[in-house]
Each structure stands twice: as C-alpha cells, then as structure tokens.
Design an enzyme around this catalytic site. Sequence first.
Site, PDB file in Angstrom:
ATOM      1  N   GLU A 134     -14.704  -3.958  -3.192  1.00 59.67           N
ATOM      2  CA  GLU A 134     -13.907  -3.304  -4.244  1.00 59.67           C
ATOM      3  C   GLU A 134     -12.867  -4.279  -4.753  1.00 59.67           C
ATOM      4  O   GLU A 134     -12.138  -4.891  -3.978  1.00 59.67           O
ATOM      5  CB  GLU A 134     -13.225  -2.017  -3.756  1.00 59.67           C
ATOM      6  CG  GLU A 134     -12.504  -1.298  -4.921  1.00 59.67           C
ATOM      7  CD  GLU A 134     -11.772  -0.029  -4.513  1.00 59.67           C
ATOM      8  OE1 GLU A 134     -12.360   0.803  -3.801  1.00 59.67           O
ATOM      9  OE2 GLU A 134     -10.602   0.118  -4.917  1.00 59.67           O
ATOM     10  N   GLU A 176     -11.667   2.480   3.073  1.00 64.19           N
ATOM     11  CA  GLU A 176     -10.295   2.033   3.391  1.00 64.19           C
ATOM     12  C   GLU A 176      -9.637   2.806   4.531  1.00 64.19           C
ATOM     13  O   GLU A 176      -8.405   2.944   4.555  1.00 64.19           O
ATOM     14  CB  GLU A 176      -9.420   2.072   2.128  1.00 64.19           C
ATOM     15  CG  GLU A 176      -9.878   1.042   1.116  1.00 64.19           C
ATOM     16  CD  GLU A 176      -9.031   1.002  -0.145  1.00 64.19           C
ATOM     17  OE1 GLU A 176      -8.134   1.839  -0.293  1.00 64.19           O
ATOM     18  OE2 GLU A 176      -9.291   0.116  -0.973  1.00 64.19           O
TER      19      GLU A 176
HETATM   20  C1  147 Z   1      -8.284   1.659  -3.735  1.00 62.95           C
HETATM   21  C2  147 Z   1      -9.273   2.818  -3.551  1.00 62.95           C
HETATM   22  O1  147 Z   1     -10.389   2.472  -2.781  1.00 62.95           O
HETATM   23  C3  147 Z   1      -9.744   3.400  -4.861  1.00 62.95           C
HETATM   24  O2  147 Z   1     -10.391   4.642  -4.632  1.00 62.95           O
HETATM   25  C4  147 Z   1      -8.583   3.582  -5.784  1.00 62.95           C
HETATM   26  O3  147 Z   1      -7.683   4.486  -5.193  1.00 62.95           O
HETATM   27  C5  147 Z   1      -7.905   2.254  -5.991  1.00 62.95           C
HETATM   28  C6  147 Z   1      -6.724   2.355  -6.933  1.00 62.95           C
HETATM   29  O4  147 Z   1      -6.106   1.104  -7.081  1.00 62.95           O
HETATM   30  O5  147 Z   1      -7.405   1.773  -4.781  1.00 62.95           O
HETATM   31  O6  147 Z   1      -7.408   1.603  -2.654  1.00 62.95           O
HETATM   32  C7  147 Z   1      -6.465   0.615  -2.572  1.00 62.95           C
HETATM   33  C8  147 Z   1      -5.133   0.945  -2.536  1.00 62.95           C
HETATM   34  C9  147 Z   1      -4.163  -0.043  -2.352  1.00 62.95           C
HETATM   35  C10 147 Z   1      -4.539  -1.364  -2.217  1.00 62.95           C
HETATM   36  C11 147 Z   1      -5.873  -1.692  -2.256  1.00 62.95           C
HETATM   37  C12 147 Z   1      -6.832  -0.690  -2.443  1.00 62.95           C
HETATM   38  N1  147 Z   1      -3.570  -2.380  -2.030  1.00 62.95           N
HETATM   39  O7  147 Z   1      -2.356  -2.074  -2.104  1.00 62.95           O
HETATM   40  O8  147 Z   1      -3.929  -3.556  -1.793  1.00 62.95           O
END
Ligand code: 147
Length: 640
Positions: free
Chosen positions: A246, A163
């Site tokens: 993910e 990310e």
């Molecule tokens: C993801 C991360 O890749 C994971 O490690 C973990 O932190 C997870 C928790 O929800 O989130 O990161 C994201 C954070 C925010 C969004 C998507 C993925 N979002 O707001 O769409």
Amino acid sequence: VGTAAAPAQAATSITINGASGGRAFDGVGAISGGGGNSRLLIDYPEPERGEILDYLFRPGYGAALQILKAEIGGDTNSTSGAEPSHQHTRSDLNCDRGYEWWLMGQAKARNPDIKLYGLAWGAPGWIGGGNFWSTDMTNYLLSWLGCAKQHGLSIDYLGGWNERGYDVSWYQQLRGALNSNGYGNVKIVAADSDWAVAGDINSNPAFASSVGVIGTHYPCGYRSSQSNCSVPSAATSSGKTLWASENGSDDYNGGAQAVARGINRGYIDGRMTAYLNWPVVAAITPNLPYPTMGLALASQPWSGHYTIGKNAWVMAQTSQFTAPGWHYLDASSGYIGGNRNNGSYVSLKSTNNSDYSTVIETMDAGSAQTLNFNVTGGLSTKAVHVWSTDVTSSNPADYLVHATDITPSGSGFSLTVQPGRVYTLTTTTGQGKGTASGPAQGRLELPYSDSFDSYATGTEAKYLMDWQGAFEEVGCGGGRSGKCVRQMSPQKPITWDALSDPHALLGDVSWSNYTVSSEVMLEQPGYTELIGRANAQDYSSTGGLNAYHLRVSDTGAWSILNSNTNGNVSTLARGTTAALGTNRWHTLALTFSGTTITAVIDGATVGSVNDRTWAGGQIGYATSQGETAQFDNLSITPGS
Ligand code: 147
C-alpha cells in the site's frame, strides 16, 4: 524566455543490458477498499461508468492496472466507509453483496491478466468470539475464496489483517487450509503492516514457507513524501518477493510526483516488485475522509461527472509498457549519474527476451539532462517509442504523450529529458490514451425519494453509503410486502478503526432546508435514527459525525441530538411518546428550516428546537449497535 537556461549537465551513459539479472516484476495497481472509496462507482449511469472502468482497467487506454487489491468486507468502517460481509452471521452466506465482486469482474473483463488480491480490514463480530486471529477467520477467507470461484474469479494473492500486525501460527494455519482446500496457488502476503514480519520469516522456516510475498505499507514514506524507499536487510536477505502493498493516500492529481518516484525507487532502493496505490478511485461524497484520493475522481453518480487524475497517467507510464512476469534489469536501473536528485530509471525486459521498456522520472531534477543509451544483451535495437508525462503541468494534454520515435544508430540513441517528467522508452506497441469524457458537475436535485422496491435482495440501495454496519435490501418485515433496507450486522464488529453506531449516509452535502422522512421498524429493543444535515465524519479517533439526529427507542423515548466529530453528542430536546415496540412500522420525519429543527413521529410533532450548529448536509439512517432495524419509503423534499 527571460532567464538564462541552467548549464546543461554532462551527458550520462546508460546501458540497457538484456543480460542483466533482476527480480521478476509483479505489477503496479491499486486498492479498492479500506474502505468504501469505490462505493458510488457502481451507481454511475452508462456510458460514464464504463468509461471510468476503461480508464482504470482497459489495456492501452488509461491506468491499465496490473493488480487490483479488493477489501474482504467486514460490516465495519475501514476508513471512508464500511464494506459488506459475505457472512453477516455464522450461518449466513451471500456471494453477491457489495461492489467488490462486480468491480473485480469488470476489471477481469477488460484485462483477463489482471491479478486479484483480497485483504480484510475488519470482520463481523461472530468471528472467533471477537478474535481476528482465529480458525473462524481462516474459514471466513475460505468461504470468500469460494464466492470468488462462484463469480469465475481466480484470486492470486490473499492477505491477513490490514495494518494490525500478524500472528505467525495463524498464517501457517491459513497456508495449510488453502493447500488442503484447492487454493495451493493462492500466494499469501504478510503482513500488510510494517517490516517486522521479515525478522520472523528469516528465523522461522515454517513461517517462511507459508508466506509468498512480504508486503509492507508506505515503505517510501507516508503519502506524498515517497522518495526514499529503504528496506531492512532482514527483508532483502529473506529471499522473498517484496512489495509496497500500500502506497498513496494522495490526491488524484497531487500524488503524481509521489507515484512517479515510488514506482521506480521502490525497486531501486528496496527491490520491491509491486506498487499498490490507495485507493483506486475517489467515489465518495466530499464530506468523507480522503475524498479526492485515488487515480480518478468519481463522486457524483447523479451528474455522471468524473475526472481522471494525473496519478493514473503516471501509473500508465509503467503499466502500459510492462506486464507481470517481465524482469527488471538491475544493471540498467538506478539514479541518473548516481545522484537521486537527477532522477531515476528502471529497465524491464519482456518474457520474449527481446522487448524492453525503460521508465525514467526526473521529479527532482533542476535542469535538462542528455542521456546516451546503449542497447545490448540480446535486446531489440529496432525503433524506440517515446511516451512522456509532464508532471509539472495541470493540462491533461501533457499526460501520456506519444513523441516521435527514435531510430537507434546501431545500438545507440540519445534522449534529452526535461525536469519534472516521466518518460517511457519502449520497443513495444499497443499503448494509448482514452478520449472519453464525462458531463459537467451537478447537484443531486430535491425532491428525492426511494421506495427501495426496485433492487435485488442483498444489494445496496442507490447512493446509500454505509459507514458502520451493513444496510442492505431485504424483503420487508412486519407483514409488509416489497423490499426494504435492513441493517444486517447483529453485533459489534471486529473493528479496524473507531467504532460507531451502525449508520449510512446519502445525498448532496449542499442540501440545507428540507424535510427527510422515512418509515422505520425495530426488530429488537433498541433505537433507530433519522439523520439530517450530516457532514464531516471522523474515522480514526471518535467515529463522530457532524449532524443532527432524531433518535427513537422501542420504549417510545425520543430525542433530537446534535453530534460532532469530536465525539460529543448533545441532547437538544427529548421526551416520550407511545411505545414503538418491535416489528411494527412507524414514520419519522425531521424538518430543517433555517435554525429550526422539527421532529415528527407517526404524524405528530414531538419536538421543535432552534440550533445553528449545522447549516446543511446529507441525510442518513442509524441504529443502536446490533439492532437490525428496517427502513422503507425514504423521502427528502425541499423546504425553505
Ligand atoms: C492506511 C490504510 O491501510 C488505508 O485503509 C487508509 O486508511 C489509508 C489512509 O491514509 O491509510 O493506513 C495508514 C495509516 C497511517 C500511516 C500509514 C498507513 N502512516 O501514518 O504511516
């Protein structure tokens, strides 16, 4: 029943046509990492540990994961904890750290066909002078692949930076480095972020040839929304394999609807051929971020208690009935009657070109529907086995239930599907539902102590959960024999989220009145801390922790601190005692009794304060950034 049934909808005809085209299925699976969420699993006693692993990985038993994505540790927090690096410094290499090698090995032992996928969230600070997109990082991934080889694990997929976007030339360099080091079969996933990468893949053939899979996060909406999985045309027209690399971030039971929708609709809406749930297991204490997310809850290694979530059983409705390499049948996948609200179905054909499985979800349906199937295109017309999960039910007996077989009449058969369920129709056999169950919940009892002497070098002490930095077993310094815990990160890491001082937590959040004591040894000028009554921990903005701290410096300066998740740290008392120096062992103790907090250094009480902010919580160790302090003889005794 007191209410009239809703009028039955017109029967819908679905042809399961083995002659249909469709993309190759890559698998459904889950993520261990990003981060720390699997930490306590390795500390479970047997047989419970093996039972949980069976429920996650054993074919025909539970979630039967087809892909396991593991974090490549970076000594820095990556959501719910930090995972250790295989290279804390440029000259260091240890392929046995942490629990991801162990977990991948356990997964492969149960299912040799499971695909493995590595991805970094952060990295040690020595890499690229703090620049992730560097040759150092490429070499770091090569040495990680070398570690995998040492463990007999062949890695199928490798990502870049979770990310944090992408660097086109770095991905091309990585492809070249993999090819010239014998990893030509490792496919690169780009970029574990959003769809932006698809545009560059379309316009840059050299970049395109470096990338095997376009993997995007939460393409169906973040967390439980997961219903509309649209994909930009740049991605569909790229010709690349597309993944939801993910998804999830939902409660181990409460996410089941989203998992059911997302697995099917990711393919129907967006031609995505893998679904990875974050995370695989909730094996962390309840004060940390996302404490119940995953496929199972395993947060109490001391009691052995665990619970397999509804998410696992919904995933099983796909994983137990398919295998990577099967093909989707596009003409036999879609929305029931063309209406999203009725539910969706996807059909997949085995590599033997005869067996098939059709997964139907009716998450949003309002009433029962009759489906009339016609099997054609060379597919088997033998008995159809029916398995279903009632996602509206909270009774585990209603998950992955084997119903009576249907014998087609000629090539036709019918099934009435109820709302809120997942059904799998299949000509395959071998499915099953494990029966093991764990003991009741229990507290981690006091007194608790650890001399840290019983572990192998490089491992993590039991129940000690790294939050930032890496706390690891070493031979003790300062002329002491035996083993000690040492903070191994000698400089600020390349972070994924909020930077904090290196620290690690241990214990039961219900602990309230107790004395925690430990011996500590500084290796460089700086400070170390004993933490008590620790509870909530922020990861995304401040890195702050709700806790009290006794901080001591090599100079002899000490303070009792009160910190919180807003990032505030207030000093409750401070003073100076004899210099602690470096490479000398000292004893610290903190006693919590009601609202009284007492700090002791080398047997002398240095401060006592009254504060009512935190009533209870875990103990912990901390150091200043880059301080590689050591810790020995942890003791927690109950108080009053
Ligand atoms: C993801 C991360 O890749 C994971 O490690 C973990 O932190 C997870 C928790 O929800 O989130 O990161 C994201 C954070 C925010 C969004 C998507 C993925 N979002 O707001 O769409």
